[in-house]
Write an enzyme that holds these catalytic residues in place. Structure first.
Site, mmCIF file in Angstrom:
data_model
loop_
_atom_site.group_PDB
_atom_site.id
_atom_site.type_symbol
_atom_site.label_atom_id
_atom_site.label_comp_id
_atom_site.label_asym_id
_atom_site.label_seq_id
_atom_site.Cartn_x
_atom_site.Cartn_y
_atom_site.Cartn_z
ATOM 1 N N GLU A 164 38.444 53.638 -22.650
ATOM 2 C CA GLU A 164 39.397 52.705 -23.253
ATOM 3 C C GLU A 164 38.808 51.742 -24.290
ATOM 4 O O GLU A 164 39.466 51.446 -25.290
ATOM 5 C CB GLU A 164 40.075 51.870 -22.156
ATOM 6 N N ARG A 224 45.355 42.063 -16.547
ATOM 7 C CA ARG A 224 44.259 42.482 -17.430
ATOM 8 C C ARG A 224 44.385 41.821 -18.802
ATOM 9 O O ARG A 224 43.376 41.469 -19.415
ATOM 10 C CB ARG A 224 44.186 44.010 -17.559
HETATM 11 N N1 MTE Z 1 40.757 60.915 -23.892
HETATM 12 C C1 MTE Z 1 41.540 62.007 -24.046
HETATM 13 N N2 MTE Z 1 41.103 63.014 -24.819
HETATM 14 N N3 MTE Z 1 42.766 62.091 -23.462
HETATM 15 C C2 MTE Z 1 43.263 61.062 -22.687
HETATM 16 O O1 MTE Z 1 44.374 61.166 -22.155
HETATM 17 N N4 MTE Z 1 42.864 58.816 -21.749
HETATM 18 C C3 MTE Z 1 42.142 57.556 -21.895
HETATM 19 C C4 MTE Z 1 40.645 57.799 -21.996
HETATM 20 N N5 MTE Z 1 40.366 58.819 -22.966
HETATM 21 C C5 MTE Z 1 42.453 59.896 -22.500
HETATM 22 C C6 MTE Z 1 41.175 59.882 -23.118
HETATM 23 C C7 MTE Z 1 42.378 56.607 -20.810
HETATM 24 S S1 MTE Z 1 43.764 55.647 -20.853
HETATM 25 C C8 MTE Z 1 41.484 56.433 -19.788
HETATM 26 S S2 MTE Z 1 41.717 55.267 -18.596
HETATM 27 C C9 MTE Z 1 40.281 57.272 -19.674
HETATM 28 O O2 MTE Z 1 40.183 58.229 -20.716
HETATM 29 C C10 MTE Z 1 40.304 57.998 -18.336
HETATM 30 O O3 MTE Z 1 39.248 58.858 -18.185
HETATM 31 P P1 MTE Z 1 37.785 58.385 -17.744
HETATM 32 O O4 MTE Z 1 37.943 57.310 -16.721
HETATM 33 O O5 MTE Z 1 37.180 59.612 -17.201
HETATM 34 O O6 MTE Z 1 37.112 57.880 -18.985
HETATM 35 N N1 HPA Z 2 43.506 49.985 -15.120
HETATM 36 C C1 HPA Z 2 44.285 51.054 -14.938
HETATM 37 N N2 HPA Z 2 45.107 51.182 -13.919
HETATM 38 C C2 HPA Z 2 45.165 50.193 -13.027
HETATM 39 C C3 HPA Z 2 44.373 49.058 -13.159
HETATM 40 C C4 HPA Z 2 43.507 48.948 -14.260
HETATM 41 O O1 HPA Z 2 42.787 47.952 -14.426
HETATM 42 N N3 HPA Z 2 44.654 48.245 -12.134
HETATM 43 C C5 HPA Z 2 45.579 48.871 -11.397
HETATM 44 N N4 HPA Z 2 45.895 50.054 -11.917
HETATM 45 MO MO1 MOS Z 3 43.985 54.447 -18.639
HETATM 46 S S1 MOS Z 3 45.445 53.190 -19.354
HETATM 47 O O1 MOS Z 3 43.543 53.241 -17.435
HETATM 48 O O2 MOS Z 3 44.935 55.563 -17.780
#
Ligand code: MTE
Ligand code: HPA
Ligand code: MOS
Length: 761
Positions: free
Chosen positions: A718, A315
């Site tokens: 993210e 990534r």
């Molecule tokens: N927001 C909160 N409040 N707490 C979290 O742990 N994790 C982040 C983001 N926002 C997180 C957060 C990460 S790393 C990801 S990948 C996404 O939320 C995962 O949730 P989603 O795919 O439902 O957005």
């Molecule tokens: N994001 C988070 N987790 C993962 C990914 C990614 O792109 N690919 C494999 N595991």
């Molecule tokens: Mo988020 S780093 O893809 O849990």
């Protein structure tokens, strides 16, 4: 799909907001413990790399409250927790390979008794040579997985013939997740060698799979469950599996429920963090700053095992050119194997590190040519005339970064403020200001295509209440609320009809981690499919009852209508039951269009891109090196937001977390490989006063996703973290105002007060 939206797109509060703020939300450690529940504490390696010669647990076993002690020898199945590659133990068997590596666990009647006794376990060690740094790993060619290489165009030729060429390098620090809830699991033996595991995990299926492996039972004999996490941020994508497996080994040994909760220090020492990186590049460009060729090497510190590092590095490679077209690229990614804790997923998953390198390159070119950074960006954006293909050969069809940046430059009054800052800097000796913008283009989808699937299980009960289960987990981001909105919208009922329940592997099997920001894309779509299936059956029953065509049945405001006929949602549910029609359905979704060749790093890994733009103004104090962010303006692309209130929280929170990574959070290991920043006393995360004093966050309006995602929304979890690159660039600008461009370019990340102070001399 009809355009009408009654519930989706509304700023509903998080379904647990009240419980969060009143302290009533139950996290795993708040739950009532089952009868006879025991507590485990880890016995950790004090050495970075050492062979276990002997273990004497007699003193620990004699201590008050201690029930048992386990090591790798107590594992009835495979000692294996690797999420991608094999060979990653839950408990070290013969060799410990980082300081903090779990080698055993003491089980006692209380958490404190277990913790005290863990210190009494005597281990005889034989030291082995340790590799601690990226540099040392590169010298020894010590990798957790083979180097990755992407080639696009003819980079050798482009660099040989470039009008200008620059070389550069950047050290990028890691980051601890510092979720408020540390890692925890509770394993309970059930009847007939079946097991239940509560785990604070983003990935219940992975917990289920590996608990089954270590216990030597079928996956079907294990149920993993999570209601909510107190934050995950990627730190609970693979790491909780280790904790859950150790809890399960303890439960198996004692045949009693066992809870394993890490205190903050243990969590920071034992579990992985964001990867620190070293980047080196050669970039060729013309007099406008338009890049003609780029050769870049990204080296990540992987730690003791592979974990997710290979995907993180992939990534990073895919984000190093951010929103810019570079016609000739060679990008190499290196996964350094070191005797430090295994680094792991963290919000952005290598994207932030890659993108920071890309923006550092733009900054270097701009300073070299004495051009405005935004003009250099304009010379490089993906565009029909310049090019619309990424180095990994995905066509870019939704590019809006330059529109966002133009709008931001106008809305945030950048030109006028630059002039004011120049005046301020000319008249202030001990404080200097800087103002910088940054665009973000982040690929949405797991970069392993197989992971892009979601499942759901929806039940309608005869009172009209609805249970929405899906494979996604709730970590504060509001996924449960968004999925509930999708289900409510589909049935035309108020959101209060829908009850989100805990995520369980026996309700929805074979799920992916809630990660890659795709939780609502995948699980929202799966839940919609389940709800549509039930709605069709309900419509069929109503149509028969009223003798009208099914198309004439409308679901809205908790009522089902057709002409003059009206029935409440609950009444129709009861009618379906009387007619023996199923009110339950599983739903499934898999992301279309994506494919990926991991050998060549080519394909179409991302369904679409999420965009954003930020401008940050900072002030540095030349006497202390401290930085304050005075104002930040953000425009973020959420497509048609499923819930603007939740998305706003994600943008603000992601940005501030990114600021922490780039300005104040510093992980520091001593020469013996011991992490010395393992508590809030030595590791500083941003507090509310560190957020920009003037924080203007906007969600881009009228910007539906061009792809057919759930209600045309875009992922938001993210991408906003990377908007904080604007802060880091603004600090460079403030440094340049005192010490010149070369000193500014020598600023690495994080830009801690010490580093800023050294930069300004
Ligand atoms: N927001 C909160 N409040 N707490 C979290 O742990 N994790 C982040 C983001 N926002 C997180 C957060 C990460 S790393 C990801 S990948 C996404 O939320 C995962 O949730 P989603 O795919 O439902 O957005
Ligand atoms: N994001 C988070 N987790 C993962 C990914 C990614 O792109 N690919 C494999 N595991
Ligand atoms: Mo988020 S780093 O893809 O849990």
């Amino acid at each position: 799909m009809s355009d009408r939206r009654d519930i989706v797109g509304k700023p509903l509060a998080h379904d647990s907001a009240r419980q969060h703020v009143t302290g009533a939300a139950t996290y795993l450690d708040d739950m009532p413990e089952p009868g006879g529940c025991l507590h485990a504490a880890l016995v950790k390696s004090p050495h970075a790399h050492a062979r276990i010669v002997g273990i004497d647990a007699s003193a620990a076993l004699a201590a008050e409250g201690v029930v048992a002690f386990v090591t790798a020898e107590d594992i009835p199945g495979d000692n294996e927790v690797g999420p991608i590659f094999h060979g990653e133990p839950a408990l070290a068997g013969e060799v410990a390979d980082y300081v903090g590596c779990p080698v055993g666990a003491v089980i006692a009647t209380s958490h404190d008794a277990a913790k005290r006794a863990a210190d009494l376990v005597k281990i005889e060690w034989r030291d082995l040579p340790a590799i601690l740094s990226i540099k040392a790993a590169i010298a020894a060619e010590n990798w957790t997985s083979p180097p990755q290489r992407l080639v696009y165009g003819d980079p050798d030729d482009a660099l040989a013939n470039a009008q200008h060429i620059l070389h550069g390098g950047l050290d990028i620090g890691g980051q601890d997740h510092f979720y408020l809830e540390t890692n925890i699991a509770m394993a309970t033996p059930l009847d007939g060698d079946q097991w239940h595991v509560w785990s604070s995990t983003q990935h219940p299926t992975e917990v289920q799979k590996h608990v089954a492996l270590v216990l030597g039972v079928p996956q079907a004999a294990v149920t993993a469950e999570v209601r909510r996490m107190g934050g995950g941020f990627g730190g609970k994508e693979s790491q909780p599996t280790i904790i859950a497996c150790i809890a399960a080994i303890c439960a198996r040994k004692t045949r009693r429920p066992v809870k394993l909760r890490l205190d903050r220090d243990d969590d920071m020492i034992v579990t992985g963090k964001r990867h620190d990186f070293r980047a080196d590049w050669d970039v060729g460009f013309d007099e406008h700053g338009a890049m003609t060729g780029l050769r870049v090497r990204l080296a990540a510190r992987g730690g003791n095992v592979a974990d997710l590092t290979s995907s993180v590095v992939t990534r990073a490679i895919c984000h190093v050119t951010n929103c810019y077209y570079v016609p000739n690229v060679e990008a190499t990614g290196i996964c350094c194997k070191t005797n430090t804790v295994s680094n792991t997923a963290f919000r952005g998953f290598g994207g932030p590190q890659g993108m920071l390198v890309g923006e550092a390159i733009i900054d270097q070119i701009a300073r070299h040519l004495a051009l405005d950074r935004d003009d250099v960006r304009r010379a490089n954006y993906y565009s029909p005339s310049r090019g619309l293909t990424t180095p990994y050969e995905q066509p870019v069809s939704d590019m809006i970064a330059y529109e966002l940046m133009d709008k931001l430059n106008a809305d945030a009054d950048i030109a006028a403020r630059r002039a004011q800052i120049a005046t301020f800097n000319a008249s202030h000796d001990t404080r200097k200001r800087g103002l910088a913008t940054a665009p973000v283009m982040f690929g949405i989808s797991f970069n392993m295509p197989s992971l892009n699937q979601g499942g759901a299980l929806v039940h309608v009960y005869t009172d009209g209440s609805i249970q929405a289960n899906h494979g996604g987990t709730e970590m504060g981001q509001g996924l449960y609320t968004k999925v509930a909105q999708v289900v409510a919208e589909t049935f035309g009922v108020p959101a209060s009809f829908v009850t989100p329940t805990s995520t369980r592997t026996d309700k929805v099997p074979n799920t992916s981690a809630t990660a890659a920001s795709s939780g609502s894309d995948l699980n929202g779509a799966a839940a919609r499919n389940a709800a549509l299936a039930i709605r069709a059956r309900m419509a069929h029953v109503a149509a028969n009852e009223w003798n009208v065509p099914e198309e004439a049945i409308d679901f809205r405001d908790g009522k089902i209508t057709s002409g003059n006929y009206v029935i409440s949602f609950g009444e129709l549910a009861t009618l379906c039951w009387l007619k023996r029609v199923s009110l339950s359905a599983a739903g499934f979704y898999s992301t279309p269009k994506i494919h990926w060749d991991q050998k060549r790093l080519k394909g179409h890994p991302f369904y679409y891109f999420a965009y954003g733009a930020a401008a940050s103004e900072v002030e540095i104090d030349l006497l202390s090196g401290e930085t304050r962010c005075l104002r930040t303006d953000i425009i973020n692309d959420c497509g048609d937001s499923l819930n603007p209130a939740l998305d706003m929280g994600q943008i603000e929170g992601g940005f501030v977390q990114g600021m922490g990574w780039l300005t104040m959070e510093e992980l520091w290991w001593d020469t013996a490989g011991r992490l010395r920043t393992h508590a809030p006393s030595t590791y500083k995360i941003p507090g509310s006063r560190d957020a920009p004093a003037d924080f203007r966050v906007h969600i881009l309006e009228n910007a539906p996703n061009r792809e057919d995602t759930i209600f045309r929304s875009k992922a938001v979890g993210e991408p906003p973290l990377m908007l904080a690159i604007s802060v880091w660039l603004a600090i460079r600008d403030a440094i340049a105002a005192v010490s010149g461009d070369d000193r500014a370019l020598a600023l690495h990340a994080p830009a801690t007060p010490e580093r800023v102070l050294m930069s300004v001399g």
